[in-house]
Structure formats: structure tokens, C-alpha cells
Design a protein around this motif. Structure first.
Motif, PDB file in Angstrom:
ATOM      1  N   PRO A 125       0.819  -1.212   0.000  1.00  0.00           N
ATOM      2  CA  PRO A 125       0.000   0.000   0.000  1.00  0.00           C
ATOM      3  C   PRO A 125       0.848   1.255   0.000  1.00  0.00           C
ATOM      4  O   PRO A 125       1.862   1.335   0.694  1.00  0.00           O
ATOM      5  N   GLY A 126       0.433   2.217  -0.791  1.00  0.00           N
ATOM      6  CA  GLY A 126       1.190   3.454  -0.933  1.00  0.00           C
ATOM      7  C   GLY A 126       0.982   4.455   0.180  1.00  0.00           C
ATOM      8  O   GLY A 126       1.647   5.486   0.207  1.00  0.00           O
ATOM      9  N   ASP A 127       0.078   4.164   1.109  1.00  0.00           N
ATOM     10  CA  ASP A 127      -0.248   5.098   2.189  1.00  0.00           C
ATOM     11  C   ASP A 127       1.001   5.551   2.957  1.00  0.00           C
ATOM     12  O   ASP A 127       1.134   6.729   3.298  1.00  0.00           O
ATOM     13  N   GLN A 128       1.916   4.622   3.226  1.00  0.00           N
ATOM     14  CA  GLN A 128       3.119   4.943   3.999  1.00  0.00           C
ATOM     15  C   GLN A 128       4.115   5.782   3.198  1.00  0.00           C
ATOM     16  O   GLN A 128       5.073   6.303   3.747  1.00  0.00           O
ATOM     17  N   PHE A 129       3.882   5.899   1.903  1.00  0.00           N
ATOM     18  CA  PHE A 129       4.827   6.584   1.021  1.00  0.00           C
ATOM     19  C   PHE A 129       4.204   7.802   0.345  1.00  0.00           C
ATOM     20  O   PHE A 129       4.703   8.276  -0.665  1.00  0.00           O
ATOM     21  N   GLY A 130       3.093   8.278   0.895  1.00  0.00           N
ATOM     22  CA  GLY A 130       2.441   9.452   0.338  1.00  0.00           C
ATOM     23  C   GLY A 130       1.669   9.179  -0.936  1.00  0.00           C
ATOM     24  O   GLY A 130       1.402  10.096  -1.717  1.00  0.00           O
ATOM     25  N   LYS A 131       1.305   7.927  -1.161  1.00  0.00           N
ATOM     26  CA  LYS A 131       0.543   7.525  -2.349  1.00  0.00           C
ATOM     27  C   LYS A 131      -0.706   6.756  -1.917  1.00  0.00           C
ATOM     28  O   LYS A 131      -0.870   5.575  -2.218  1.00  0.00           O
ATOM     29  N   PRO A 132      -1.614   7.412  -1.166  1.00  0.00           N
ATOM     30  CA  PRO A 132      -2.789   6.699  -0.650  1.00  0.00           C
ATOM     31  C   PRO A 132      -3.660   6.132  -1.770  1.00  0.00           C
ATOM     32  O   PRO A 132      -3.805   6.736  -2.832  1.00  0.00           O
ATOM     33  N   GLY A 133      -4.171   4.935  -1.511  1.00  0.00           N
ATOM     34  CA  GLY A 133      -5.060   4.287  -2.464  1.00  0.00           C
ATOM     35  C   GLY A 133      -4.355   3.586  -3.613  1.00  0.00           C
ATOM     36  O   GLY A 133      -4.999   3.011  -4.474  1.00  0.00           O
ATOM     37  N   LYS A 134      -3.044   3.636  -3.646  1.00  0.00           N
ATOM     38  CA  LYS A 134      -2.300   3.000  -4.727  1.00  0.00           C
ATOM     39  C   LYS A 134      -1.461   1.848  -4.190  1.00  0.00           C
ATOM     40  O   LYS A 134      -1.076   1.837  -3.026  1.00  0.00           O
ATOM     41  N   ILE A 174       2.137   0.342  -4.575  1.00  0.00           N
ATOM     42  CA  ILE A 174       3.441   0.791  -5.067  1.00  0.00           C
ATOM     43  C   ILE A 174       4.411  -0.387  -5.126  1.00  0.00           C
ATOM     44  O   ILE A 174       4.227  -1.396  -4.443  1.00  0.00           O
ATOM     45  N   GLU A 175       5.428  -0.235  -5.962  1.00  0.00           N
ATOM     46  CA  GLU A 175       6.513  -1.211  -6.058  1.00  0.00           C
ATOM     47  C   GLU A 175       7.821  -0.456  -6.097  1.00  0.00           C
ATOM     48  O   GLU A 175       7.966   0.490  -6.868  1.00  0.00           O
ATOM     49  N   GLN A 233      17.071   7.737  -1.958  1.00  0.00           N
ATOM     50  CA  GLN A 233      16.918   8.606  -3.124  1.00  0.00           C
ATOM     51  C   GLN A 233      16.367   7.802  -4.295  1.00  0.00           C
ATOM     52  O   GLN A 233      15.482   8.258  -5.014  1.00  0.00           O
ATOM     53  N   THR A 234      16.874   6.593  -4.485  1.00  0.00           N
ATOM     54  CA  THR A 234      16.345   5.719  -5.541  1.00  0.00           C
ATOM     55  C   THR A 234      14.881   5.409  -5.284  1.00  0.00           C
ATOM     56  O   THR A 234      14.073   5.376  -6.212  1.00  0.00           O
ATOM     57  N   MET A 235      14.527   5.200  -4.010  1.00  0.00           N
ATOM     58  CA  MET A 235      13.127   4.940  -3.674  1.00  0.00           C
ATOM     59  C   MET A 235      12.265   6.131  -4.071  1.00  0.00           C
ATOM     60  O   MET A 235      11.215   5.972  -4.694  1.00  0.00           O
ATOM     61  N   ALA A 236      12.708   7.320  -3.732  1.00  0.00           N
ATOM     62  CA  ALA A 236      11.953   8.532  -4.083  1.00  0.00           C
ATOM     63  C   ALA A 236      11.811   8.658  -5.594  1.00  0.00           C
ATOM     64  O   ALA A 236      10.729   9.012  -6.097  1.00  0.00           O
ATOM     65  N   ASP A 237      12.876   8.377  -6.313  1.00  0.00           N
ATOM     66  CA  ASP A 237      12.832   8.447  -7.775  1.00  0.00           C
ATOM     67  C   ASP A 237      11.832   7.443  -8.346  1.00  0.00           C
ATOM     68  O   ASP A 237      11.127   7.736  -9.317  1.00  0.00           O
ATOM     69  N   LEU A 286       9.194   6.190  -6.721  1.00  0.00           N
ATOM     70  CA  LEU A 286       7.834   6.527  -6.268  1.00  0.00           C
ATOM     71  C   LEU A 286       7.225   7.686  -7.053  1.00  0.00           C
ATOM     72  O   LEU A 286       6.006   7.737  -7.216  1.00  0.00           O
ATOM     73  N   ALA A 287       8.051   8.600  -7.534  1.00  0.00           N
ATOM     74  CA  ALA A 287       7.550   9.808  -8.190  1.00  0.00           C
ATOM     75  C   ALA A 287       6.542   9.516  -9.308  1.00  0.00           C
ATOM     76  O   ALA A 287       5.469  10.118  -9.327  1.00  0.00           O
ATOM     77  N   PRO A 288       6.820   8.596 -10.243  1.00  0.00           N
ATOM     78  CA  PRO A 288       5.849   8.369 -11.320  1.00  0.00           C
ATOM     79  C   PRO A 288       4.694   7.424 -10.950  1.00  0.00           C
ATOM     80  O   PRO A 288       3.769   7.261 -11.739  1.00  0.00           O
ATOM     81  N   GLN A 289       4.722   6.844  -9.786  1.00  0.00           N
ATOM     82  CA  GLN A 289       3.678   5.865  -9.422  1.00  0.00           C
ATOM     83  C   GLN A 289       2.422   6.522  -8.914  1.00  0.00           C
ATOM     84  O   GLN A 289       2.391   7.533  -8.334  1.00  0.00           O
TER      85      GLN A 289
END
Length: 149
Positions: free
Chosen positions: A100-109, A111-112, A140-144, A146-149
Motif C-alpha cells: 500500500p502506498g499510504d506509507q509513502f504518500g501515495k494513498p489508495g495505490k 506501489i513497487e 533517493q532511488t526509492m523517491a525516484d 515513487l515519483a511516477p507511481q
């Protein structure tokens, strides 16, 4: 070639410190909290140096892991290289996470991410416990990723 823990096969040729580290990482990545309890005590330290987080003691570490792994669909560590100096084991590879993307600022998505990391374990071989778990993760790679997801 990346090796996941399930692909490593016979651990009999490994030093016993590396075998213990592998068993611990298997319990960690499969969310086997009852097995993880056997590796921790009230003195154990779990530290993510890159994120600036540190937890001491079995109860606090397990609480953190339960929160961090909540809803995770897939989690594994692809080991590329491992070595030890006595009871200090160094593992280099990449962590893969799908959840779940909730922990990464992507709620409802969903993520990988796959990020490189170094995990060092200081072990108590007499008690077969982890004295200290330290992660250094390439966020930093994680942030990169996550950006398009």
C-alpha cells in the motif's frame, strides 16, 4: 545474478554466522514475528541509519515492524554479496517491496520499489540472537521510483 533467500539452497557450506543471518533475514522478510522474537531481546537495537530511526528492545522493534509491514503484499531481500568478520555479518543487495502506498504518500495505490541497501548484523552466536541490526538504504532511488507511481 541476484539471489533471493529462497534460491540459496544449501546453507551447509556457509559460516555459521552467515547461516544465522540468513535465517534471521528469512524470518524478517516473511513477517514471521514469532520466529523474529527468538532473535531479539530487550538489548537488541534495530537501526535504519539513513532514515534516522532507531528502536531498542524486542517489543519496540516488533511493534515497528508490524506497522511497517502492514498490508505489504511482497517483501524480499535479493542478496548480491555477503561476508562476515567473526560475528559481524554484512549483507549487500536490494530490498523489493510491493504494498500500500499510504506509507509513502501515495494513498489508495499499490506501489513497487526496489532499492539497494547494506544490512549489517552484530550477532551473539552463543545465544543465537541479533545484538544489532543496522540498515543503510538508498532512499533517493526509492523517491525516484515513487515519483511516477
Amino acid at each position: 545474478m541476484l539471489l533471493s533467500f529462497s534460491a540459496l539452497g544449501n546453507q551447509g557450506e556457509m559460516p555459521r554466522e552467515q547461516q544465522l543471518a540468513m535465517n534471521y533475514m528469512q524470518a524478517l522478510t516473511t513477517h514471521n514475528y514469532s520466529k523474529l522474537e527468538q532473535f531479539y531481546d530487550r538489548e537488541t537495537v534495530f537501526s535504519d541509519r539513513t532514515a534516522g530511526r532507531k528502536y531498542t528492545g524486542e517489543i519496540h522493534i516488533l511493534d515497528f515492524l508490524r506497522r511497517a509491514h502492514e498490508g505489504v503484499l511482497e517483501y524480499r531481500f535479493n542478496l548480491e554479496h555477503m561476508y562476515n568478520s567473526g560475528s559481524l555479518v554484512v549483507m549487500i543487495g536490494s530490498y523489493y517491496l510491493k504494498g500500500p502506498g499510504d506509507q509513502f504518500g501515495k494513498p489508495g495505490k499499490i506501489i513497487e520499489v526496489a532499492v539497494y541497501g547494506v544490512t549489517t548484523l552484530k550477532l551473539d552466536m552463543a545465544k543465537k540472537r541479533v545484538k544489532e541490526h543496522i540498515d543503510l538504504i538508498d532512499y533517493q532511488t526509492m523517491a525516484d521510483q515513487l515519483a511516477p507511481q
